[in-house]
Design an enzyme around this catalytic site. Structure first.
Site, PDB file in Angstrom:
ATOM      1  N   ASP A 191       0.742  -1.162   0.028  1.00 45.85           N
ATOM      2  CA  ASP A 191      -0.183  -0.170  -0.052  1.00 45.85           C
ATOM      3  C   ASP A 191       0.704   1.315   0.190  1.00 45.85           C
ATOM      4  O   ASP A 191       1.883   1.331   0.674  1.00 45.85           O
ATOM      5  CB  ASP A 191      -0.829  -0.078   1.275  1.00 45.85           C
ATOM      6  CG  ASP A 191      -1.639   1.266   1.283  1.00 45.85           C
ATOM      7  OD1 ASP A 191      -2.681   1.556   0.486  1.00 45.85           O
ATOM      8  OD2 ASP A 191      -1.418   2.024   2.321  1.00 45.85           O
ATOM      9  N   ASP A 193       1.411   5.218   0.589  1.00 45.65           N
ATOM     10  CA  ASP A 193       0.619   6.376   1.174  1.00 45.65           C
ATOM     11  C   ASP A 193       1.402   7.616   0.991  1.00 45.65           C
ATOM     12  O   ASP A 193       1.986   7.936   1.893  1.00 45.65           O
ATOM     13  CB  ASP A 193       0.342   6.038   2.801  1.00 45.65           C
ATOM     14  CG  ASP A 193      -0.458   7.035   3.480  1.00 45.65           C
ATOM     15  OD1 ASP A 193      -0.918   8.092   2.906  1.00 45.65           O
ATOM     16  OD2 ASP A 193      -0.888   6.673   4.453  1.00 45.65           O
ATOM     17  N   GLU A 195       1.639  11.387   0.833  1.00 41.60           N
ATOM     18  CA  GLU A 195       1.045  12.624   0.944  1.00 41.60           C
ATOM     19  C   GLU A 195       1.789  13.894   0.739  1.00 41.60           C
ATOM     20  O   GLU A 195       2.511  14.162   1.612  1.00 41.60           O
ATOM     21  CB  GLU A 195       0.527  12.546   2.419  1.00 41.60           C
ATOM     22  CG  GLU A 195      -0.252  11.336   2.854  1.00 41.60           C
ATOM     23  CD  GLU A 195      -0.913  11.246   4.088  1.00 41.60           C
ATOM     24  OE1 GLU A 195      -0.586  12.163   4.937  1.00 41.60           O
ATOM     25  OE2 GLU A 195      -1.229  10.202   4.557  1.00 41.60           O
ATOM     26  N   TYR A 263     -11.474  12.047   6.076  1.00 46.96           N
ATOM     27  CA  TYR A 263     -11.215  12.469   7.460  1.00 46.96           C
ATOM     28  C   TYR A 263     -10.259  13.428   7.403  1.00 46.96           C
ATOM     29  O   TYR A 263      -9.610  13.942   6.500  1.00 46.96           O
ATOM     30  CB  TYR A 263     -11.163  11.359   8.192  1.00 46.96           C
ATOM     31  CG  TYR A 263     -10.058  10.289   7.804  1.00 46.96           C
ATOM     32  CD1 TYR A 263      -8.663  10.755   7.659  1.00 46.96           C
ATOM     33  CD2 TYR A 263     -10.236   9.084   7.422  1.00 46.96           C
ATOM     34  CE1 TYR A 263      -7.570   9.828   7.437  1.00 46.96           C
ATOM     35  CE2 TYR A 263      -9.499   8.090   6.839  1.00 46.96           C
ATOM     36  CZ  TYR A 263      -8.059   8.504   6.910  1.00 46.96           C
ATOM     37  OH  TYR A 263      -7.005   7.589   6.161  1.00 46.96           O
TER      38      TYR A 263
END
Length: 417
Positions: A191, A193, A195, A263
């Site tokens: 995965d 991630d 950012e 979120y």
């Protein structure tokens, strides 16, 4: 936003960036580099998955320290039986390669019989200890459970820009690490991630709009169709925002699914307020920023042509809060972040449910006013509302940041199921 090294979030958690380089977006955690120009390889066929069925929870590497949240807790809470996938967070991205995060926590820490998934203590001479060995024991109890190793997050995403200069070399390094024979059978895929690609998070990335697609294509080419390749992505659906900064639509053919981090839309990084729920499902009158809500994110991604079955709905197992608030309804002013267990302005659901019980709902999520503190978080009831939305939209399932925020009996994951 997934924050790996703050004393709290799957990293300890996430935050959408409002403008330029102001970081603001769970579930987890980008440096300047030249544009990646390598042609993307053809995508091997991804495994077919049934829409709606996936339940993916992040398990944080650092949670075994102050939080004392172990793989065993996934079992005793009843959560292991309800999860389809676990994302192990986080591995580092450095020098253009995938790297270990905390090797002591991952492979070396000795577990007592009381801490161990199967009640058997580690010995000094066994070849693998730590989280990895405990998660292998968890998989033995739940043969259908899949585990992915998640790389990056808020703190460690700055390495992706360098990695994007040579996607094939990056993919090879990730494959070698994820499939290391020392922990054979543990990881079913990877995965990512990041950012954020070609945008700002904890740092700013300038690797270009195609860099993310090229990176993910290289991972798919290397890992093949027999392993999972997924990615946590921005939820910023605003015009010219982070979704527009990278070719998420073009990269979608290479991933099994995306985890849009729906979120951390709002929080006490805006210390004076206005107070607003960090994970609204829908817009509402007075929301501080247009399109900062879950349904806007999903609509934008589907509008780009990304299949609904490749989008998971994101849930935060934590709340965000302000103090110095006098107004019970959203939109009030504040004097700063509310006190949290590990970090200001954030706390686990398991703490907030009794510390500051929900007093209202807005935009399909809950908020709470107690004393001068104002918090927002999802409850079993609001998760139920979100699951109805997820099913109506035909989404591929649900993911959440992160396991240790739930109650000891898995109250929130039960609501997902």
């Amino acid at each position: 936003m997934h924050t790996p090294h703050r004393s709290r979030h799957r990293s300890r958690l996430r935050a959408l960036v409002a403008a330029a380089c102001t970081a603001v977006l769970g579930a987890g955690l980008l440096a300047g580099a030249g544009s990646a120009t390598a042609a993307a390889p053809a995508a091997p066929a991804s495994p077919q998955v049934q829409a709606g069925s996936k339940v993916v929870g992040y398990f944080t590497e650092w949670g075994t320290y102050d939080r004392k949240y172990y793989a065993k807790n996934i079992e005793t809470s009843g959560s292991a039986a309800k999860l389809t996938h676990i994302n192990y967070a986080f591995g580092n991205v450095t020098g253009g390669k995938c790297a270990m995060g905390d090797s002591y926590a991952a492979t070396d820490r000795a577990y007592t019989a009381a801490e161990s998934v199967d009640g058997v203590a580690d010995t000094w001479d066994q070849p693998l200890r730590g989280n990895f060995n405990q998660l292998l024991k968890l998989k033995k109890k739940h043969p259908g459970l899949k585990i992915l190793w998640s790389f990056g997050g808020w703190t460690w995403s700055s390495g992706f820009g360098e990695a994007a200069k040579n996607p094939a070399a990056f993919a090879q390094s990730c494959y070698d690490l994820v499939k290391n024979p020392k922990w054979a059978g543990l990881f079913d895929g990877i995965d990512i991630d990041w950012e954020y690609p070609n945008a700002c998070g904890n740092s700013c990335d300038t690797s270009g709009r195609e860099a993310f697609k090229n990176l993910v294509a290289a991972l798919r080419s290397k890992f093949g169709s027999g392993s999972l390749v997924t990615a946590a992505i921005t939820a910023d659906a605003s015009s010219g925002g982070k979704i527009d900064a990278a070719d998420y639509a073009g990269a979608a053919q290479y991933v099994d699914w995306y985890n849009p981090m729906t979120y951390d839309f709002f929080g006490a990084w805006d210390a004076a307020g206005p107070t607003a729920p960090h994970s609204p499902l829908t817009s509402y009158p007075g929301i501080p920023k247009a399109d900062f809500n879950t349904s806007a994110t999903i609509a934008k991604l589907k509008g780009l042509g990304i299949p609904a079955a490749k989008l998971l709905l994101g849930i935060g197992f934590y709340g965000r809060g302000w103090t110095g608030v006098t107004q019970a309804a959203p939109g009030g002013t504040a004097t700063g972040p509310a006190a949290g267990t590990y970090e200001q302005g954030i706390d686990d659901y398991k703490v907030l449910r009794t510390k500051c019980p929900a007093t209202g709902t807005v935009g399909g999520t809950a908020y709470a006013k107690c004393g001068s503190d104002w918090w927002s978080y999802d409850t079993p009831a609001t998760i139920g509302t979100k699951m109805t939305y997820k099913n109506q939209q035909g989404l591929g399932g649900t993911f959440f940041w992160e396991l240790s925020g739930d109650t000891a009996n898995g109250e929130l994951i039960k609501a997902i199921n």
